[in-house]
Design an enzyme around this catalytic site. Structure first.
Site, mmCIF file in Angstrom:
data_model
loop_
_atom_site.group_PDB
_atom_site.id
_atom_site.type_symbol
_atom_site.label_atom_id
_atom_site.label_comp_id
_atom_site.label_asym_id
_atom_site.label_seq_id
_atom_site.Cartn_x
_atom_site.Cartn_y
_atom_site.Cartn_z
ATOM 1 N N TYR A 140 12.897 -4.518 -2.393
ATOM 2 C CA TYR A 140 13.244 -3.211 -2.942
ATOM 3 C C TYR A 140 14.581 -2.716 -2.408
ATOM 4 C CZ TYR A 140 8.817 -1.997 -5.229
ATOM 5 O OH TYR A 140 7.742 -1.933 -6.073
ATOM 6 N N LYS A 197 3.352 -14.997 1.194
ATOM 7 C CA LYS A 197 3.540 -16.204 0.394
ATOM 8 C C LYS A 197 4.215 -17.207 1.315
ATOM 9 C CE LYS A 197 3.333 -18.425 -3.529
ATOM 10 N NZ LYS A 197 2.069 -18.838 -4.169
ATOM 11 N N ASP A 229 -1.138 -14.816 -4.244
ATOM 12 C CA ASP A 229 -1.820 -15.208 -5.493
ATOM 13 C C ASP A 229 -3.326 -15.315 -5.255
ATOM 14 O OD1 ASP A 229 -1.226 -17.365 -3.836
ATOM 15 O OD2 ASP A 229 -0.766 -18.764 -5.453
ATOM 16 N N ASP A 253 2.916 -3.192 -3.587
ATOM 17 C CA ASP A 253 3.035 -2.471 -4.857
ATOM 18 C C ASP A 253 2.056 -3.060 -5.868
ATOM 19 O OD1 ASP A 253 4.136 -0.805 -6.899
ATOM 20 O OD2 ASP A 253 5.243 -2.544 -7.628
ATOM 21 N N ASP A 257 -2.112 -1.587 -7.154
ATOM 22 C CA ASP A 257 -2.553 -1.290 -8.526
ATOM 23 C C ASP A 257 -3.844 -2.050 -8.837
ATOM 24 O OD1 ASP A 257 -0.318 0.300 -8.960
ATOM 25 O OD2 ASP A 257 0.114 -0.564 -10.931
HETATM 26 C C1 IPM Z 1 4.681 2.858 -6.657
HETATM 27 C C2 IPM Z 1 5.541 2.772 -7.892
HETATM 28 C C3 IPM Z 1 7.000 2.690 -7.456
HETATM 29 C C4 IPM Z 1 7.150 1.464 -6.598
HETATM 30 C C5 IPM Z 1 7.986 2.682 -8.629
HETATM 31 C C6 IPM Z 1 7.817 3.878 -9.530
HETATM 32 C C7 IPM Z 1 9.419 2.563 -8.165
HETATM 33 O O1 IPM Z 1 5.166 1.684 -8.662
HETATM 34 O O2 IPM Z 1 4.876 3.811 -5.861
HETATM 35 O O3 IPM Z 1 3.820 2.009 -6.492
HETATM 36 O O4 IPM Z 1 7.326 0.369 -7.122
HETATM 37 O O5 IPM Z 1 7.119 1.610 -5.377
HETATM 38 MG MG MG Z 2 3.399 0.715 -7.985
#
Ligand code: IPM
Ligand code: MG
Length: 367
Positions: A140, A197, A229, A253, A257
């Site tokens: 990032y 990884k 993975d 990240d 999710d």
């Molecule tokens: C998160 C989001 C952010 C990230 C994006 C919006 C830049 O996906 O906070 O998880 O990737 O960190």
């Molecule tokens: Mg995210």
């Protein structure tokens, strides 16, 4: 009376709706617990681009740094997809993380029993995972750019322009976040999983070496390593066996999710981004700005309300108030209140499908 300053940067899409819910809940909680909260609301993300031409102004960053804690909604939306990458809404998010030194991102993936029906997984009893995501390093923030190459690929295709994003981590960055992972594991079920990884990436191999070197300092914590993975499979195959996961910015990240989805809805997941002790933390729902449902009243405010609870616990040390909010959320779910995202395929007719406002009122009524 104790008094705290909270910077509120609601952002875009459903950001303003869910943060206003959380602010209402915070106000009600503060008045019950006998402390005062002063809110300073500032534009952020796309809203700030529209007003000032940049997603995070110096003044807003200064307000956030001077606050006791920051409550953030979400940023971004199709409206700003074409703006220059250096001032995209997401860039504001990266700049505030970097600017406030928030290197540790805590993303608890906790499944409320009441929401088991909303989880895409069958027959799971409990999920209670804490993802500790490194937040100010890695790909990032690594070097990125484009350059012309005159090399030819083995099949004869010219390379042309090369775009690159560098994944780089220092010993210092890895050490401080892995230590966080160990410390949180000690306070929980004493299991730490490092996700990397290391079969491919040099930076991952260093994560492993550093973890091995720190292990003797935390003899009560059991450590294991998973390739990312495989980790994404194991999260689905055996979610209940995870305790704390520590990982890099990009893997955290992605996995957060996934972890969010298996707990029922990403609409339930809070997060905290923390830096050095004594500096303000930033609290935000894990979900995005959901421009498609903005203004429809469909947004689930619970992730932001739970983020507000984390804010009280981690930044203000108002533990009783934090418990009060978390218990009220539990109660609301037990009483059958659901926003559409947490309905799953439940056919239970006793459930009450509510909008953002009704959900917020239901929480406040149960504080
Ligand atoms: C998160 C989001 C952010 C990230 C994006 C919006 C830049 O996906 O906070 O998880 O990737 O960190
Ligand atoms: Mg995210």
């Amino acid at each position: 009376m104790k008094s705290y300053n909270i910077a509120v940067i609601a952002g875009d899409g459903i950001g303003p709706e869910v943060t206003s819910s959380a602010v209402e809940v915070l106000k009600a909680t503060a008045s019950k617990c006998g402390f005062e909260l002063n809110f300073d609301e500032r534009l952020f993300g796309g809203a700030s681009i529209d007003a000032y031409g940049e997603p995070l102004t110096e003044e807003t960053l200064a307000v956030c740094k001077a606050s006791d804690a920051v409550l953030l909604g979400a940023v971004g939306g199709p409206k700003w997809d074409k703006v220059d990458p250096s001032i995209r809404p997401e860039k504001g998010l990266l700049n505030i993380r970097k600017g406030m030194g928030l290197y540790s991102n805590l993303r608890p993936a906790l499944m409320f029993e009441e929401l088991a029906a909303a989880s895409p997984l069958k027959n799971i009893s409990a999920i209670d995972i804490l993802i500790v995501r490194e937040l100010t390093g890695g790909i990032y923030f690594g070097e990125r750019g484009r350059k012309e190459s005159d090399e030819i690929l083995p099949d004869g295709t010219p390379k042309g322009i090369v775009a690159y994003d560098v994944e780089s981590y220092s010993v210092g960055e890895i050490t401080r976040i892995v230590r966080q992972g160990f410390t949180y594991a000690q306070g929980r079920n004493k299991k730490l999983t490092v996700v990397d990884k290391a079969n491919v990436l040099e930076s991952s191999r260093m994560w492993r070496e550093i973890t091995e070197s720190l292990k003797p300092e935390y003899p009560d914590v059991e450590v294991d390593y998973l390739y990312v993975d495989n980790a994404s499979m194991q999260l689905i195959a055996r979610p209940s066996s995870f305790d704390v996961i520590v990982t890099s910015n990009i893997f955290g990240d992605i996995l957060s999710d996934e972890a969010g989805q298996i707990t029922g809805s990403i609409g339930m997941l809070p997060s905290a981004s923390l830096g050095a002790p004594g500096t303000p933390g930033l609290y935000e729902p894990v979900h995005g700005s959901a421009p498609d449902i903005a203004g429809t009243g469909k947004a689930n405010p619970l992730a932001t309300i739970l983020s507000a609870a984390m804010l009280l616990r981690w930044s203000l040390n108002e533990v009783k108030a934090a418990d009060m909010i978390e218990n009220a959320v539990r109660k609301v779910l037990a009483d059958g209140y659901r926003t559409v995202d947490i309905l799953g395929n439940s056919s239970d007719s006793s459930l009450k499908v509510v909008d953002t406002t009704k959900m917020t009122e239901a929480v406040i009524a149960r504080l």
